[in-house]
Design an enzyme around this catalytic site. Sequence first.
Site, PDB file in Angstrom:
ATOM      1  N   HIS A  24       9.631  43.486  19.413  1.00 32.71           N
ATOM      2  CA  HIS A  24      11.091  43.451  19.511  1.00 32.71           C
ATOM      3  C   HIS A  24      11.623  42.344  20.407  1.00 32.71           C
ATOM      4  O   HIS A  24      12.823  42.055  20.385  1.00 32.71           O
ATOM      5  CB  HIS A  24      11.622  44.803  20.006  1.00 32.71           C
ATOM      6  CG  HIS A  24      11.483  45.012  21.489  1.00 32.71           C
ATOM      7  ND1 HIS A  24      10.255  45.144  22.104  1.00 32.71           N
ATOM      8  CD2 HIS A  24      12.414  45.101  22.469  1.00 32.71           C
ATOM      9  CE1 HIS A  24      10.438  45.311  23.409  1.00 32.71           C
ATOM     10  NE2 HIS A  24      11.730  45.293  23.657  1.00 32.71           N
ATOM     11  N   ARG A  25      10.759  41.713  21.197  1.00 33.11           N
ATOM     12  CA  ARG A  25      11.220  40.634  22.071  1.00 33.11           C
ATOM     13  C   ARG A  25      10.978  39.248  21.463  1.00 33.11           C
ATOM     14  O   ARG A  25      11.378  38.242  22.035  1.00 33.11           O
ATOM     15  CB  ARG A  25      10.519  40.728  23.431  1.00 33.11           C
ATOM     16  CG  ARG A  25      10.943  41.943  24.242  1.00 33.11           C
ATOM     17  CD  ARG A  25      10.073  42.095  25.481  1.00 33.11           C
ATOM     18  NE  ARG A  25      10.223  40.970  26.397  1.00 33.11           N
ATOM     19  CZ  ARG A  25      11.174  40.870  27.325  1.00 33.11           C
ATOM     20  NH1 ARG A  25      12.077  41.835  27.441  1.00 33.11           N
ATOM     21  NH2 ARG A  25      11.237  39.833  28.132  1.00 33.11           N
ATOM     22  N   GLY A  26      10.326  39.196  20.325  1.00 30.59           N
ATOM     23  CA  GLY A  26      10.058  37.923  19.692  1.00 30.59           C
ATOM     24  C   GLY A  26      11.224  37.430  18.861  1.00 30.59           C
ATOM     25  O   GLY A  26      12.272  38.069  18.763  1.00 30.59           O
ATOM     26  N   SER A 120       3.945  36.256   6.095  1.00 34.68           N
ATOM     27  CA  SER A 120       4.317  34.854   6.184  1.00 34.68           C
ATOM     28  C   SER A 120       4.054  34.185   4.849  1.00 34.68           C
ATOM     29  O   SER A 120       3.142  34.581   4.108  1.00 34.68           O
ATOM     30  CB  SER A 120       3.507  34.164   7.283  1.00 34.68           C
ATOM     31  OG  SER A 120       3.588  32.757   7.179  1.00 34.68           O
ATOM     32  N   SER A 121       4.808  33.140   4.551  1.00 33.58           N
ATOM     33  CA  SER A 121       4.594  32.420   3.296  1.00 33.58           C
ATOM     34  C   SER A 121       3.279  31.652   3.276  1.00 33.58           C
ATOM     35  O   SER A 121       2.855  31.175   2.224  1.00 33.58           O
ATOM     36  CB  SER A 121       5.758  31.452   3.047  1.00 33.58           C
ATOM     37  OG  SER A 121       5.866  30.507   4.096  1.00 33.58           O
ATOM     38  N   CYS A 122       2.593  31.561   4.426  1.00 37.22           N
ATOM     39  CA  CYS A 122       1.309  30.861   4.456  1.00 37.22           C
ATOM     40  C   CYS A 122       0.202  31.660   3.769  1.00 37.22           C
ATOM     41  O   CYS A 122      -0.919  31.177   3.628  1.00 37.22           O
ATOM     42  CB  CYS A 122       0.898  30.534   5.884  1.00 37.22           C
ATOM     43  SG  CYS A 122       0.368  31.966   6.849  1.00 37.22           S
ATOM     44  N   TYR A 149      -4.970  32.790  10.157  1.00 38.16           N
ATOM     45  CA  TYR A 149      -3.728  33.556  10.271  1.00 38.16           C
ATOM     46  C   TYR A 149      -3.332  34.130   8.914  1.00 38.16           C
ATOM     47  O   TYR A 149      -2.927  35.295   8.802  1.00 38.16           O
ATOM     48  CB  TYR A 149      -2.618  32.653  10.813  1.00 38.16           C
ATOM     49  CG  TYR A 149      -1.266  33.311  10.929  1.00 38.16           C
ATOM     50  CD1 TYR A 149      -1.004  34.202  11.960  1.00 38.16           C
ATOM     51  CD2 TYR A 149      -0.256  33.031  10.020  1.00 38.16           C
ATOM     52  CE1 TYR A 149       0.246  34.808  12.078  1.00 38.16           C
ATOM     53  CE2 TYR A 149       0.987  33.622  10.122  1.00 38.16           C
ATOM     54  CZ  TYR A 149       1.237  34.503  11.158  1.00 38.16           C
ATOM     55  OH  TYR A 149       2.463  35.106  11.263  1.00 38.16           O
ATOM     56  N   LYS A 153      -2.734  38.126   7.573  1.00 40.07           N
ATOM     57  CA  LYS A 153      -1.513  38.617   6.936  1.00 40.07           C
ATOM     58  C   LYS A 153      -1.794  39.187   5.541  1.00 40.07           C
ATOM     59  O   LYS A 153      -1.178  40.175   5.126  1.00 40.07           O
ATOM     60  CB  LYS A 153      -0.476  37.489   6.860  1.00 40.07           C
ATOM     61  CG  LYS A 153       0.095  37.117   8.216  1.00 40.07           C
ATOM     62  CD  LYS A 153       0.764  38.313   8.864  1.00 40.07           C
ATOM     63  CE  LYS A 153       1.298  38.039  10.233  1.00 40.07           C
ATOM     64  NZ  LYS A 153       1.917  39.241  10.855  1.00 40.07           N
ATOM     65  N   PRO A 176       8.442  36.214   4.545  1.00 40.15           N
ATOM     66  CA  PRO A 176       9.522  35.252   4.749  1.00 40.15           C
ATOM     67  C   PRO A 176       9.042  33.807   4.684  1.00 40.15           C
ATOM     68  O   PRO A 176       7.866  33.498   4.933  1.00 40.15           O
ATOM     69  CB  PRO A 176      10.020  35.588   6.152  1.00 40.15           C
ATOM     70  CG  PRO A 176       8.835  36.175   6.842  1.00 40.15           C
ATOM     71  CD  PRO A 176       8.047  36.894   5.778  1.00 40.15           C
ATOM     72  N   HIS A 192       6.483  26.000  16.141  1.00 39.42           N
ATOM     73  CA  HIS A 192       6.493  25.646  14.733  1.00 39.42           C
ATOM     74  C   HIS A 192       7.335  24.385  14.508  1.00 39.42           C
ATOM     75  O   HIS A 192       7.857  23.790  15.450  1.00 39.42           O
ATOM     76  CB  HIS A 192       7.056  26.802  13.902  1.00 39.42           C
ATOM     77  CG  HIS A 192       6.099  27.929  13.729  1.00 39.42           C
ATOM     78  ND1 HIS A 192       6.204  29.110  14.431  1.00 39.42           N
ATOM     79  CD2 HIS A 192       5.004  28.058  12.934  1.00 39.42           C
ATOM     80  CE1 HIS A 192       5.218  29.932  14.072  1.00 39.42           C
ATOM     81  NE2 HIS A 192       4.485  29.316  13.174  1.00 39.42           N
ATOM     82  N   TRP A 215       4.444  14.080  13.548  1.00 39.17           N
ATOM     83  CA  TRP A 215       3.165  14.217  12.861  1.00 39.17           C
ATOM     84  C   TRP A 215       3.326  14.020  11.354  1.00 39.17           C
ATOM     85  O   TRP A 215       4.334  14.410  10.752  1.00 39.17           O
ATOM     86  CB  TRP A 215       2.600  15.611  13.103  1.00 39.17           C
ATOM     87  CG  TRP A 215       1.879  15.756  14.401  1.00 39.17           C
ATOM     88  CD1 TRP A 215       2.109  15.056  15.559  1.00 39.17           C
ATOM     89  CD2 TRP A 215       0.822  16.667  14.689  1.00 39.17           C
ATOM     90  NE1 TRP A 215       1.255  15.484  16.546  1.00 39.17           N
ATOM     91  CE2 TRP A 215       0.458  16.470  16.038  1.00 39.17           C
ATOM     92  CE3 TRP A 215       0.147  17.638  13.947  1.00 39.17           C
ATOM     93  CZ2 TRP A 215      -0.563  17.208  16.661  1.00 39.17           C
ATOM     94  CZ3 TRP A 215      -0.861  18.372  14.556  1.00 39.17           C
ATOM     95  CH2 TRP A 215      -1.215  18.157  15.895  1.00 39.17           C
ATOM     96  N   ARG A 222       9.500  21.657   2.942  1.00 37.52           N
ATOM     97  CA  ARG A 222       9.473  22.975   3.555  1.00 37.52           C
ATOM     98  C   ARG A 222      10.806  23.689   3.332  1.00 37.52           C
ATOM     99  O   ARG A 222      11.873  23.077   3.357  1.00 37.52           O
ATOM    100  CB  ARG A 222       9.213  22.871   5.067  1.00 37.52           C
ATOM    101  CG  ARG A 222       7.834  22.349   5.439  1.00 37.52           C
ATOM    102  CD  ARG A 222       6.747  23.328   5.077  1.00 37.52           C
ATOM    103  NE  ARG A 222       5.428  22.837   5.464  1.00 37.52           N
ATOM    104  CZ  ARG A 222       4.628  22.134   4.672  1.00 37.52           C
ATOM    105  NH1 ARG A 222       5.034  21.840   3.434  1.00 37.52           N
ATOM    106  NH2 ARG A 222       3.448  21.741   5.086  1.00 37.52           N
TER     107      ARG A 222
END
Length: 333
Positions: A24-26, A120-122, A149, A153, A176, A192, A215, A222
């Site tokens: 909840h803090r992220g 995640s979309s990854c 990662y 997921k 997302p 990110h 980079w 994206r």
Amino acid sequence: MTAVSTATWNTPLADDTKVYVAGHRGLVGSAVTRRLHGAGVTEVVGRSSSELDLRNREAVFDFFAAEKPDVVVLAAAKVGGIGANHANPVGFLSDNLRIQTNVLDAALEQRVQRLLFLGSSCIYPKFAEQPITESALLTGALEPTNDAYAIAKIAGIVAVQSVRRQHGLPWISAMPANLYGPGDNFDPDSSHLLPALIRRYSSAVEAGKPRVVNWGSGTPRRELLHVDDLAAAVLFLLENYNGDTHINVGTGIDHTIEEIARTVADAVGFTGETDWDTLRPDGTPRKVLNVSRLAELGWQATIPLSNGVLDTVEWYQQSKADPLHVETHRLRR
């Protein structure tokens, strides 16, 4: 018992529904918490990582036994940008698997009736057909710079589907697009794409530097989703979706990284030159989600990229000037 497989759901959250927002803090969790409060949900429960380490299985089970939430939003995760993922795949795999397994198992033990897992979309293959549909999952090789990662997921998606199939609980998953917004992580080593660009261009303006080096080539595309849009989608899905399959959440619109960088430069007032370090990795060449399933349910994003970037830049500058602004933002906005 077999779970209900229809994609429709019509169960608005009552004001006294107890919702546990893991993380909840992220960036995501704080936005979801604010959205729930704004919708009139008064019992939103959260614990910081210092209060509850979600990697600690016994502590997580004790927490669920004591709180007995009606709804869970699993937004907690170890996250980072392309550099952090590439440098520490073991940590991203191990920590995320433990967080997810502990929370999902504890929720199952308490028979939590409604749970939304955020991925995640990854999760999708590096060379998936664009725009990416939900059916592209596990149809090809992942982007190697963040495969650990992504695997974690994917495991979360399968875990949610398994609970539906074996225990009949109407749990769901949402994937997302790349997220950004006020409250983001601007750390130079783990941020990110968008917060990294905001920090880099803002620092260049402050230092009077005439050039910025980014980079890659700037050509990959994206899709970026404002976190407040995601929070709105989370509430919408909790009240309107009950499908067996995970569902994409995004804008359905992508931009080249060079275009995104230009938008950030304009927002912070940088008038110098931008160079591209092509010896650095580009990552996935294009990543934009097909959001037609969510649109058919009746939801779409509303925050344009230019507005969202300005919003995020303003927050970043305020947080630098007043560190207390960060804590205040987590609670209300």
